[in-house]
Write a protein that holds these residues in place. Structure first.
Motif, PDB file in Angstrom:
ATOM      1  N   ASN A 244       0.850  -1.185   0.000  1.00 18.96           N
ATOM      2  CA  ASN A 244       0.000   0.000   0.000  1.00 18.96           C
ATOM      3  C   ASN A 244       0.891   1.243   0.000  1.00 18.96           C
ATOM      4  OD1 ASN A 244      -1.785   2.114   0.595  1.00 18.96           O
ATOM      5  ND2 ASN A 244      -3.109   0.786   1.819  1.00 18.96           N
ATOM      6  N   PRO A 245       1.014   1.922  -1.140  1.00 23.16           N
ATOM      7  CA  PRO A 245       1.914   3.078  -1.221  1.00 23.16           C
ATOM      8  C   PRO A 245       1.469   4.257  -0.363  1.00 23.16           C
ATOM      9  CG  PRO A 245       0.596   2.901  -3.216  1.00 23.16           C
ATOM     10  CD  PRO A 245       0.355   1.657  -2.434  1.00 23.16           C
ATOM     11  N   HIS A 246       0.195   4.299   0.011  1.00 28.73           N
ATOM     12  CA  HIS A 246      -0.277   5.402   0.853  1.00 28.73           C
ATOM     13  C   HIS A 246       0.325   5.336   2.254  1.00 28.73           C
ATOM     14  CE1 HIS A 246      -3.155   6.329  -2.283  1.00 28.73           C
ATOM     15  NE2 HIS A 246      -3.578   5.080  -2.257  1.00 28.73           N
ATOM     16  N   PHE A 247       0.568   4.108   2.730  1.00 29.73           N
ATOM     17  CA  PHE A 247       1.126   3.924   4.064  1.00 29.73           C
ATOM     18  C   PHE A 247       2.535   3.351   4.043  1.00 29.73           C
ATOM     19  CE2 PHE A 247      -3.549   3.336   4.714  1.00 29.73           C
ATOM     20  CZ  PHE A 247      -3.762   4.538   5.387  1.00 29.73           C
ATOM     21  N   GLU A 248       3.008   3.024   2.832  1.00 27.90           N
ATOM     22  CA  GLU A 248       4.336   2.429   2.645  1.00 27.90           C
ATOM     23  C   GLU A 248       4.508   1.175   3.503  1.00 27.90           C
ATOM     24  OE1 GLU A 248       7.214   5.508   3.256  1.00 27.90           O
ATOM     25  OE2 GLU A 248       6.882   6.341   1.244  1.00 27.90           O
ATOM     26  N   GLU A 249       3.500   0.338   3.467  1.00 27.43           N
ATOM     27  CA  GLU A 249       3.531  -0.948   4.143  1.00 27.43           C
ATOM     28  C   GLU A 249       2.455  -1.833   3.522  1.00 27.43           C
ATOM     29  OE1 GLU A 249       2.686  -0.202   8.235  1.00 27.43           O
ATOM     30  OE2 GLU A 249       0.563   0.182   7.884  1.00 27.43           O
ATOM     31  N   LYS A 250       2.443  -3.095   3.888  1.00 29.17           N
ATOM     32  CA  LYS A 250       1.424  -3.998   3.365  1.00 29.17           C
ATOM     33  C   LYS A 250       0.139  -3.887   4.191  1.00 29.17           C
ATOM     34  CE  LYS A 250       4.375  -7.435   1.128  1.00 29.17           C
ATOM     35  NZ  LYS A 250       4.716  -8.881   1.010  1.00 29.17           N
ATOM     36  N   THR A 251      -0.984  -3.900   3.475  1.00 24.92           N
ATOM     37  CA  THR A 251      -2.297  -3.854   4.133  1.00 24.92           C
ATOM     38  C   THR A 251      -3.208  -4.929   3.527  1.00 24.92           C
ATOM     39  OG1 THR A 251      -3.010  -2.143   2.562  1.00 24.92           O
ATOM     40  CG2 THR A 251      -2.184  -1.398   4.713  1.00 24.92           C
ATOM     41  N   PHE A 252      -4.269  -5.259   4.241  1.00 23.46           N
ATOM     42  CA  PHE A 252      -5.194  -6.304   3.787  1.00 23.46           C
ATOM     43  C   PHE A 252      -6.291  -5.670   2.936  1.00 23.46           C
ATOM     44  CE2 PHE A 252      -3.224  -7.929   7.654  1.00 23.46           C
ATOM     45  CZ  PHE A 252      -2.905  -9.233   7.299  1.00 23.46           C
ATOM     46  N   THR A 253      -5.909  -5.133   1.811  1.00 25.73           N
ATOM     47  CA  THR A 253      -6.829  -4.324   1.005  1.00 25.73           C
ATOM     48  C   THR A 253      -7.059  -4.857  -0.402  1.00 25.73           C
ATOM     49  OG1 THR A 253      -4.916  -2.896   0.562  1.00 25.73           O
ATOM     50  CG2 THR A 253      -6.482  -2.144   2.235  1.00 25.73           C
TER      51      THR A 253
ATOM     52  N   GLU B 130     -11.222  -2.580   7.020  1.00 22.78           N
ATOM     53  CA  GLU B 130     -10.725  -1.555   6.108  1.00 22.78           C
ATOM     54  C   GLU B 130     -11.855  -0.564   5.801  1.00 22.78           C
ATOM     55  OE1 GLU B 130      -7.604  -1.460   5.395  1.00 22.78           O
ATOM     56  OE2 GLU B 130      -7.130  -3.426   6.266  1.00 22.78           O
ATOM     57  N   THR B 131     -11.622   0.699   6.112  1.00 20.48           N
ATOM     58  CA  THR B 131     -12.629   1.733   5.888  1.00 20.48           C
ATOM     59  C   THR B 131     -12.691   2.096   4.411  1.00 20.48           C
ATOM     60  OG1 THR B 131     -12.250   2.631   8.092  1.00 20.48           O
ATOM     61  CG2 THR B 131     -13.377   4.051   6.508  1.00 20.48           C
ATOM     62  N   ILE B 132     -13.883   2.057   3.845  1.00 23.35           N
ATOM     63  CA  ILE B 132     -14.069   2.336   2.427  1.00 23.35           C
ATOM     64  C   ILE B 132     -13.881   3.824   2.145  1.00 23.35           C
ATOM     65  CG2 ILE B 132     -15.835   2.444   0.601  1.00 23.35           C
ATOM     66  CD1 ILE B 132     -16.890  -0.226   1.697  1.00 23.35           C
ATOM     67  N   CYS B 133     -13.179   4.126   1.064  1.00 26.80           N
ATOM     68  CA  CYS B 133     -13.032   5.499   0.570  1.00 26.80           C
ATOM     69  C   CYS B 133     -13.924   5.628  -0.671  1.00 26.80           C
ATOM     70  CB  CYS B 133     -11.579   5.800   0.225  1.00 26.80           C
ATOM     71  SG  CYS B 133     -11.307   7.496  -0.334  1.00 26.80           S
ATOM     72  N   TYR B 134     -14.997   6.373  -0.555  1.00 29.29           N
ATOM     73  CA  TYR B 134     -16.025   6.398  -1.600  1.00 29.29           C
ATOM     74  C   TYR B 134     -15.640   7.222  -2.823  1.00 29.29           C
ATOM     75  CZ  TYR B 134     -18.607   5.029   2.571  1.00 29.29           C
ATOM     76  OH  TYR B 134     -19.017   4.411   3.724  1.00 29.29           O
ATOM     77  N   TYR B 135     -14.781   8.225  -2.646  1.00 31.39           N
ATOM     78  CA  TYR B 135     -14.604   9.219  -3.701  1.00 31.39           C
ATOM     79  C   TYR B 135     -13.241   9.177  -4.377  1.00 31.39           C
ATOM     80  CZ  TYR B 135     -18.960  10.975  -1.881  1.00 31.39           C
ATOM     81  OH  TYR B 135     -20.272  11.084  -1.503  1.00 31.39           O
ATOM     82  N   SER B 136     -12.390   8.250  -3.994  1.00 32.20           N
ATOM     83  CA  SER B 136     -11.129   8.098  -4.716  1.00 32.20           C
ATOM     84  C   SER B 136     -11.358   7.285  -5.984  1.00 32.20           C
ATOM     85  CB  SER B 136     -10.096   7.397  -3.822  1.00 32.20           C
ATOM     86  OG  SER B 136     -10.541   6.103  -3.478  1.00 32.20           O
ATOM     87  N   ASP B 137     -10.369   7.294  -6.888  1.00 35.82           N
ATOM     88  CA  ASP B 137     -10.429   6.469  -8.101  1.00 35.82           C
ATOM     89  C   ASP B 137     -11.728   6.715  -8.875  1.00 35.82           C
ATOM     90  OD1 ASP B 137      -9.522   4.633  -9.959  1.00 35.82           O
ATOM     91  OD2 ASP B 137     -10.231   2.876  -8.842  1.00 35.82           O
ATOM     92  N   ASP B 138     -12.001   8.005  -9.152  1.00 28.20           N
ATOM     93  CA  ASP B 138     -13.190   8.403  -9.924  1.00 28.20           C
ATOM     94  C   ASP B 138     -14.488   7.883  -9.312  1.00 28.20           C
ATOM     95  OD1 ASP B 138     -11.744   9.831 -11.852  1.00 28.20           O
ATOM     96  OD2 ASP B 138     -11.340   7.999 -12.988  1.00 28.20           O
ATOM     97  N   GLU B 139     -14.567   7.937  -7.969  1.00 25.46           N
ATOM     98  CA  GLU B 139     -15.779   7.553  -7.228  1.00 25.46           C
ATOM     99  C   GLU B 139     -16.166   6.099  -7.495  1.00 25.46           C
ATOM    100  OE1 GLU B 139     -18.814  10.463  -8.006  1.00 25.46           O
ATOM    101  OE2 GLU B 139     -17.690  12.053  -7.012  1.00 25.46           O
ATOM    102  N   TYR B 140     -15.157   5.272  -7.675  1.00 28.65           N
ATOM    103  CA  TYR B 140     -15.392   3.866  -8.002  1.00 28.65           C
ATOM    104  C   TYR B 140     -16.243   3.176  -6.948  1.00 28.65           C
ATOM    105  CZ  TYR B 140     -14.307  -1.116  -8.696  1.00 28.65           C
ATOM    106  OH  TYR B 140     -14.389  -2.482  -8.879  1.00 28.65           O
ATOM    107  N   MET B 141     -15.871   3.314  -5.665  1.00 28.82           N
ATOM    108  CA  MET B 141     -16.587   2.601  -4.617  1.00 28.82           C
ATOM    109  C   MET B 141     -18.008   3.131  -4.461  1.00 28.82           C
ATOM    110  SD  MET B 141     -14.807   0.095  -3.475  1.00 28.82           S
ATOM    111  CE  MET B 141     -15.300  -0.376  -1.830  1.00 28.82           C
ATOM    112  N   LYS B 142     -18.177   4.431  -4.549  1.00 26.83           N
ATOM    113  CA  LYS B 142     -19.526   4.989  -4.455  1.00 26.83           C
ATOM    114  C   LYS B 142     -20.432   4.390  -5.531  1.00 26.83           C
ATOM    115  CE  LYS B 142     -21.084   8.482  -6.580  1.00 26.83           C
ATOM    116  NZ  LYS B 142     -21.369   9.792  -7.173  1.00 26.83           N
TER     117      LYS B 142
END
Length: 365
Positions: A100-109, A138-150
């Motif tokens: 996970n480049p946002h945290f510079e570590e591995k995450t279960f994502t 893992e908390t969902i981010c709704y609006y990143s990646d062109d609002e993909y999750m939303k």
């Protein structure tokens, strides 16, 4: 609207078939909606209650599978009972590890579900743009990646309606979700879908702020906490119940979280005189929920049947308050009267005796 919460924590396996076997009884008793637990596969698979959601489109769970779920919904619809899906929209669990480049570590994502894949881009980056981070998975981010999750969560909910057959939604844990997402999600369904959200907070002002923003109905937690006091305290001022906002609220007295452990050992549960609370909420205009264990496990079934019949027979009449003070709540709908006496002493009305810590129903000629 009278809702049966159709499950309890750690209910039986193959639960869809269990409910299907009593669908006729549910309809006859007067329930018009059954609220089911989250139908999608959770991280714990056959041991999951669905709130640890892992695969949105996989309906193989401890409760059954896609086939048995659709069979249950069809059976309930045949009996003119609608079905409510419990939607987990704020988090996920059980992903594979990835860098996970946002945290510079591995995450279960990393979630490799074919119809709805996700990776680190789609979960919280702690970027500071919102305050909806929670500690469950893992908390969902709704609006990143062109609002993909939303957009994909909306598509998934639409699939549950159109393909599986659900009629309404219960929205889990709104307290830890972005208010703007909640409103956008609801906007896609509000024209033809009843929705009620869980915003677990006892402050009526906060719930009213959320309702004003999102136009989503909420479970009435402030009323629940006050009714709990009434049921367990004969000195509780009954008239204070009328000061709690009822607009866009769904009334209830228990749920799967409040009674996750044995009832008598749970500090949030109402363990005495619960029928007083049900008498109050079932005589109101608001939608009401009856909890599975209260109807099928505890010794409340006969009293609940009586109160459900009162609701059905009187619901087309306006609610009028006859007497309201610290001890007595007397309301009527047309010919139908309900008197709740929360005091120890008996209460007398027009030749009728209402015992202390009890209620009476009577019909005026």
């Amino acid at each position: 609207m009278l809702i049966l919460q159709g499950f309890y924590w750690n209910c039986l396996d193959d639960w869809w078939e269990e409910i299907s076997s009593i669908a006729d009884e549910i309809a006859v008793k007067g329930f018009d909606t059954v609220w089911l637990p989250p139908p999608s596969r959770g991280m714990n698979g056959k041991n999951s209650m669905g709130y640890d959601i892992k695969e949105h489109y996989n309906l193989n769970s401890k409760f059954g599978n896609k086939k048995t779920l659709k069979k249950l919904i069809k059976r309930l619809h045949h009996n003119e009972v609608k079905v409510m899906a419990d939607l987990v929209l704020g988090h996920m669990l059980g992903g594979d590890k990835e860098w996970n480049p946002h945290f510079e570590e591995k995450t279960f994502t990393r979630f490799a579900e074919a119809d709805f894949p996700k990776n680190h881009q789609h979960f919280c980056h702690e970027c500071g743009d919102c305050s909806s981070r929670n500690s469950f998975g893992e908390t969902i981010c709704y609006y990143s990646d062109d609002e993909y999750m939303k957009n994909e969560l909306i598509n998934w909910a639409r699939w549950l309606k159109n393909e599986i057959g659900f009629d309404s939604f219960r929205l889990d844990n709104l307290k830890d979700m972005r208010w703007d997402f909640a409103k956008e999600f609801a906007d896609h369904f509000r024209d033809n879908t009843f929705m009620v959200g869980e915003y677990w907070h006892g402050d009526d002002r906060i719930l009213e702020e959320f309702i004003d923003h999102s136009q989503i109905n909420l479970f009435n937690f402030p009323l629940y906490y006050s009714i709990k006091e009434m049921c367990m305290d004969p000195f509780f001022p009954v008239q204070s119940l009328e000061g709690i906002s009822k607009k866009n609220k769904v009334n209830f007295l228990s749920n799967h979280d409040i009674e996750r452990d044995e009832r008598d050992f749970n500090r949030d549960a109402i363990i005495t005189n619960k029928e007083l609370g049900y008498a109050y909420i079932l005589f109101q205009d608001n939608p009401a929920v009856i909890y599975w264990n209260d109807y099928f496990k505890y010794d409340l079934k006969d009293k609940l049947d009586e109160l459900i019949n009162l609701r059905r027979n009187s619901e087309d009449q306006p609610l009028e308050i006859v007497t309201l003070n610290d001890d007595i709540y007397h309301a009527r709908r047309g010919r139908y009267n309900l008197i709740i006496n929360n005091a120890y002493d008996d209460y007398y009305y027009s030749g009728l005796t209402v015992n202390g810590r009890d209620y009476e129903i009577f019909v005026q000629d």
